[in-house]
Structures are given as structure tokens and as C-alpha cells.
Design an enzyme around this catalytic site. Structure first.
Site, PDB file in Angstrom:
ATOM      1  N   THR A  97       0.856  -1.178   0.000  1.00  0.00           N
ATOM      2  CA  THR A  97       0.000   0.000   0.000  1.00  0.00           C
ATOM      3  C   THR A  97       0.894   1.231   0.000  1.00  0.00           C
ATOM      4  O   THR A  97       1.590   1.511   0.981  1.00  0.00           O
ATOM      5  CB  THR A  97      -0.922   0.019   1.230  1.00  0.00           C
ATOM      6  OG1 THR A  97      -1.780  -1.123   1.188  1.00  0.00           O
ATOM      7  CG2 THR A  97      -1.776   1.278   1.243  1.00  0.00           C
ATOM      8  N   LYS A 172      -7.627   1.076  -2.755  1.00  0.00           N
ATOM      9  CA  LYS A 172      -7.203   0.710  -1.401  1.00  0.00           C
ATOM     10  C   LYS A 172      -7.438   1.861  -0.432  1.00  0.00           C
ATOM     11  O   LYS A 172      -7.782   1.655   0.736  1.00  0.00           O
ATOM     12  CB  LYS A 172      -5.724   0.309  -1.402  1.00  0.00           C
ATOM     13  CG  LYS A 172      -5.171  -0.064  -0.014  1.00  0.00           C
ATOM     14  CD  LYS A 172      -5.878  -1.267   0.592  1.00  0.00           C
ATOM     15  CE  LYS A 172      -5.376  -1.580   2.005  1.00  0.00           C
ATOM     16  NZ  LYS A 172      -4.034  -2.169   2.029  1.00  0.00           N
ATOM     17  N   LYS A 240       0.186   5.392   8.412  1.00  0.00           N
ATOM     18  CA  LYS A 240       0.853   5.599   7.121  1.00  0.00           C
ATOM     19  C   LYS A 240      -0.169   5.620   5.998  1.00  0.00           C
ATOM     20  O   LYS A 240      -0.146   6.505   5.126  1.00  0.00           O
ATOM     21  CB  LYS A 240       1.890   4.496   6.899  1.00  0.00           C
ATOM     22  CG  LYS A 240       2.683   4.590   5.596  1.00  0.00           C
ATOM     23  CD  LYS A 240       2.110   3.738   4.472  1.00  0.00           C
ATOM     24  CE  LYS A 240       2.226   2.263   4.737  1.00  0.00           C
ATOM     25  NZ  LYS A 240       1.745   1.453   3.580  1.00  0.00           N
TER      26      LYS A 240
END
Length: 288
Positions: A97, A172, A240
Site C-alpha cells: 500500500t 485501497k 501511514k
């Protein structure tokens, strides 16, 4: 069956690479900590190499699952990077990701080297990786996706192309945005039930059968109520991802007020020493 390399053997990559080997593919692995790569080979067979460039030599596909933008650049680029060792026509599949920006940057570098590139971030957590039941959201050229999808199927419950390079990463972000609000809502419901003197198991048994039901509720309510947060994706990694979400929202001109708020709640969890707790630990700040 394909010859391939898997770069990155963390809690997700380690079992994913194992599923590829079990499916009959010829797998070579690379991990920044060599001991983990050697452990994987001892368990599954195959080979381990000291650099990404060595690991990808002669492979049809390269799968990567590392930590962040900088980690991905480090395994792709440079003299010892994967792109330097991949044969023309091979396809790089990134399960990390990362930002859509670094995805487009690396996809262009791959194109110039005569390589295919599919961004393919994953959802399903450690359990999904171990059980081969991941959701894989992909972006890239249709032909590259069509070639990679049968390989990805070794660990996928669903694998879909959402558009050109970067579409997988943007999807995502949708996933993480949805999860952030959902986990906060569940945390508040459980904390409320506890403070009200209700039996949380009974509460969940009833409300999970209606519109409030979710995977998170079904699979995490017991451990959340018990204050056990060792079951998956860490808060540090979630922050993150949420930083990527908020930056992308600025780029496309969308307001994400709930996501921004929950990001700050996760910051509080970090300050409590919970950076490595799983994302269900949002409840901890409500019950301390």
C-alpha cells in the site's frame, strides 16, 4: 506454472509467497533481513537471494509486499533493484500500500525498461494472507493484469482490475477510509455497552444480525472488549495509509473529516504505546 520472485516477507508476504509455492510456482524470495528469507526457504523450499536483482533473474513475474514508498523504490530501483534484473516483458506486481504518485513513477520506470507493472494492494489482514483469502484491487494495462491474475489467484478471494496504473492504490484508499470510520463506530458502541452495564456478547449477537453488522464486529468484538490487540494490521501502518488517503483527498478535492479525525485518534493510541497494536485498538482510548 510460472517462475517468479517474491520481495518482502513480512506478516503478509511470508504466507503469500508460501501459497505461490504450494500452487506449484517456482519461487525465489528476497527479504531485507536475510534470516527470514532463509527461514522461508527451510519451510517451503525454493531459493533465497541477497538482492532483488538476483532474486528476479529469469522470472516471469515479480511480486512485492514491502512497507512504504521508500521501501518500494529501494527494491525496484538502483543497481541492485528488481528492474535492473528483470527480463524484458516480465511483469512487476506490487502488493504494497503506497501512494498513487510513487506507483505512477515506478510504472513509468518499468515501461521504459520494457516491463509490465500492476499495482495490486491487498486487504484482508494477516488472517486473509495466511488463509489465501485476500481482496486484491488492481490497476494497470489490461493485458498485464490478465497475465498476472492467475498467479495472484493463489492467495486471492477476489482479484479485480479497477482501471489504469494507480487505480488499485486509489481503491485501497477507499478501503482504508471505510475501515477507519467503521472501527471507530464499533469502538464507541462497545465502550458504550460496557459503561451501560450491558453484556457486550449479547449486544453484538443481536445488533450484528441487523444493519450494524460487519466483518469487524463479527471477528473483533470479543478481543476489543477484552483489550487484546494482537490480531493484525498495526496502528503505525494504518497511520501511514491514512496519511496517503488524506494527501490523495487534497489532490482530488474531497473532504474526509471522519478519516482525519480517526487518524488523530490513532495518534493518541500511538502515544499510549500502541503503535504495534492492531487497528481495533481504537477502543483503548475510550476505556482507559
Amino acid at each position: 506454472m510460472a517462475k517468479l520472485a517474491f520481495l518482502g516477507l513480512g506478516v503478509m508476504g511470508y504466507p503469500m509467497a508460501g501459497h505461490l509455492k504450494s500452487a506449484g510456482h517456482e519461487v525465489t524470495v528476497y527479504n531485507r533481513t536475510a534470516g527470514k528469507a532463509n527461514k522461508w526457504v527451510a519451510e517451503h523450499g525454493g531459493n533465497a537471494c541477497a538482492t532483488p536483482r538476483e532474486a528476479v533473474k529469469g522470472g516471469d513475474f515479480v511480486m512485492a509486499c514491502v512497507g512504504n514508498d521508500d521501501d518500494l523504490r529501494s527494491v525496484c530501483l538502483g543497481e541492485d533493484g528488481a528492474f535492473a534484473g528483470m527480463a524484458e516483458g516480465a511483469i512487476f506486481v506490487d502488493h504494497t500500500t503506497v501512494s498513487a504518485a510513487v506507483t505512477r513513477e515506478l510504472a513509468e520506470a518499468a515501461r521504459q525498461a520494457g516491463l509490465g507493472y500492476v499495482d495490486a494492494p491487498i486487504s484482508g489482514g494477516q488472517a486473509g494472507a495466511e488463509n489465501g483469502q485476500l481482496s486484491v484491487m488492481c490497476g494497470g494495462d489490461q493485458g498485464h493484469f490478465d497475465r498476472a491474475a492467475p498467479v495472484i489467484d493463489a492467495y486471492a478471494k477476489i482479484c479485480r482490475r479497477l482501471g489504469d496504473v494507480g487505480a488499485g492504490q486509489m481503491t485501497k484508499m477507499c478501503n482504508q477510509i471505510a475501515i477507519a470510520g467503521l472501527v471507530q463506530g464499533l469502538s464507541e458502541a462497545l465502550a458504550f455497552a460496557q459503561k451501560a452495564g450491558l453484556d457486550t456478547d449479547q449486544v453484538v449477537e443481536v445488533i450484528s444480525q441487523g444493519a450494524a453488522g460487519s466483518w469487524q464486529m463479527a471477528n473483533r468484538h470479543k478481543t476489543m472488549a477484552a483489550g487484546e490487540f494482537e490480531h493484525g494490521f498495526a496502528v503505525d501502518w494504518m497511520r501511514k495509509d491514512l496519511a496517503i488517503c488524506l494527501a490523495a483527498a487534497d489532490e482530488v478535492g474531497v473532504s474526509l473529516p471522519v478519516t482525519a479525525l480517526v487518524d488523530q485518534f490513532y495518534k493518541e493510541v500511538q502515544s499510549m504505546g500502541g503503535g504495534r497494536w492492531d487497528t481495533s485498538s481504537l477502543i483503548a482510548r475510550l476505556t482507559r
